[in-house]
Enzyme design. Structure first.
Site, short mmCIF file in Angstrom:
data_model
loop_
_atom_site.label_atom_id
_atom_site.label_comp_id
_atom_site.label_asym_id
_atom_site.label_seq_id
_atom_site.Cartn_x
_atom_site.Cartn_y
_atom_site.Cartn_z
N ASP A 250 1.34 -1.83 -8.06
CA ASP A 250 0.60 -0.68 -7.70
C ASP A 250 1.15 -0.11 -6.32
OD1 ASP A 250 -0.72 -1.92 -4.70
OD2 ASP A 250 -0.28 -3.57 -6.14
N ASP A 252 0.71 0.81 -2.61
CA ASP A 252 -0.21 0.25 -1.60
C ASP A 252 -1.17 1.28 -1.15
OD1 ASP A 252 -0.84 -2.19 -0.18
OD2 ASP A 252 0.01 -1.16 1.49
#
Length: 334
Positions: A250, A252
């Protein structure tokens, strides 16, 4: 990211630490030969194909019991066909019951060294702090910034015996070179590799605030997790060559693609699980070659702590410290 989550570990994903291992009919509870290579599994490394599970060990150490039983796996040497033993440990426990700050890292590293391990490949899912490190990319980091808060035991040298070890390069350059070569050999097959990067190791188990995430970016952070420390520090003290392989799951919370969620992280991990297994498997294949024996045995680190740990004069060493460190380093401090 791996230890940024309320860690969903290897075992949460698979329900069984040995999925992907070929089990022998009678798995032993002991293993007598030295084991030089270990894998510390984290979220996203679901299985290791083409390995035969030959033993399950439940060791104890002066620092307690490891986070999970240690599986001993046989991996055929690509050059001789001879079985090469690999130790496998699950960082967060068999049922993912250990939060990042609860992982018994000293027991894990001490147990592995006691088995003979001198090279560790650690796997971690991470969050990306840079646009160019996309979800599902791999990073072989070369630096760490410590943002843990001092609540995790982080050294073997305390309680009556002082020892200092250099930590300028937290990952092992010799093992790292091999890991990078393996990663690049897989590029074009779904693997995109970043040769270096700085891990921000945060305390957790909560994710970062947006302000923190942007601050870490301004520091030059590449990725963020909760697992790199104290593992890397303890491995350095134990004279073990340690290299982490990170998989980005991902961006952040600094990124405009949305806040980090468990669903997002798990989705990317599952989608890229086969690449993660192939990457780690390729590294173990390469390390199993006899030409890398000196690196795998960490001969370049051997004896470092004998001098560093001798800083405390013999009359000042406590009995407890001598007993513990004598278990970890037989004959060093007699």
């Amino acid at each position: 990211m791996l230890t940024r989550l309320p860690h969903i570990s290897i075992n949460t994903l698979t329900k069984n630490i040995h999925i992907g291992f070929r089990k022998m009919a009678n798995v032993a509870d002991h293993y007598n030969d030295p084991v030089s290579i270990a894998v510390i599994g984290g979220t996203g490394l679901q299985s290791l194909p083409h390995f035969t599970h030959v033993a399950t060990l439940k060791p104890s150490t002066p620092w307690g019991t490891p986070s999970s039983p240690i599986s001993i796996l046989h991996h055929p040497s690509p050059s001789t066909g001879k079985p090469i033993p690999i130790a496998f440990i699950s960082r967060h426990g068999l049922h993912h019951e250990l939060a990042p700050h609860e992982v018994p890292a000293r027991a894990n590293i001490a147990a592995l060294r006691h088995l003979g391990v001198r090279t560790i490949i650690a796997f971690s899912a991470v969050g990306s702090l840079q646009e160019e490190i996309k979800p599902r990319d791999f990073v072989v980091p070369d630096q760490i910034i410590d943002r843990t808060k001092g609540i995790r035991p982080f050294t073997f040298f305390e309680g009556g015996m002082v020892g200092h070890v250099g930590f300028a390069d937290p990952f092992d350059n010799k093992v790292g070179k091999i890991v990078r070569q393996c990663g690049h050999s897989l590029e074009g097959e779904g693997v995109r590799l970043h040769d270096k990067g700085t891990i921000i190791c945060m305390e957790g188990p909560q994710f970062s605030t947006r302000a923190e995430s942007n601050m870490y970016r301004s520091w030059g952070g590449s990725v963020i997790n909760m697992s790199a420390l104290p593992e890397a520090k303890l491995a350095k003290e134990a004279e073990i060559a340690y290299q982490m392989i990170c998989m980005s799951t991902d961006y952040d919370c600094w990124h405009d693609s949305g806040d980090v969620t468990v669903e997002m992280v798990m989705g990317n991990m599952k989608a890229n699980a086969e690449n993660a297994r192939r990457f780690v498997g390729a590294v173990l294949d390469e390390l199993s070659k006899e030409e890398h024996n000196e690196v795998v045995l960490a001969k370049h680190l051997e004896g470092e702590m004998k001098f560093a740990g001798g800083l405390t004069a013999a009359p000042g060493r406590s009995a407890e410290a001598k007993t513990k460190l004598g278990w970890l380093f037989p004959g060093y401090f007699d």
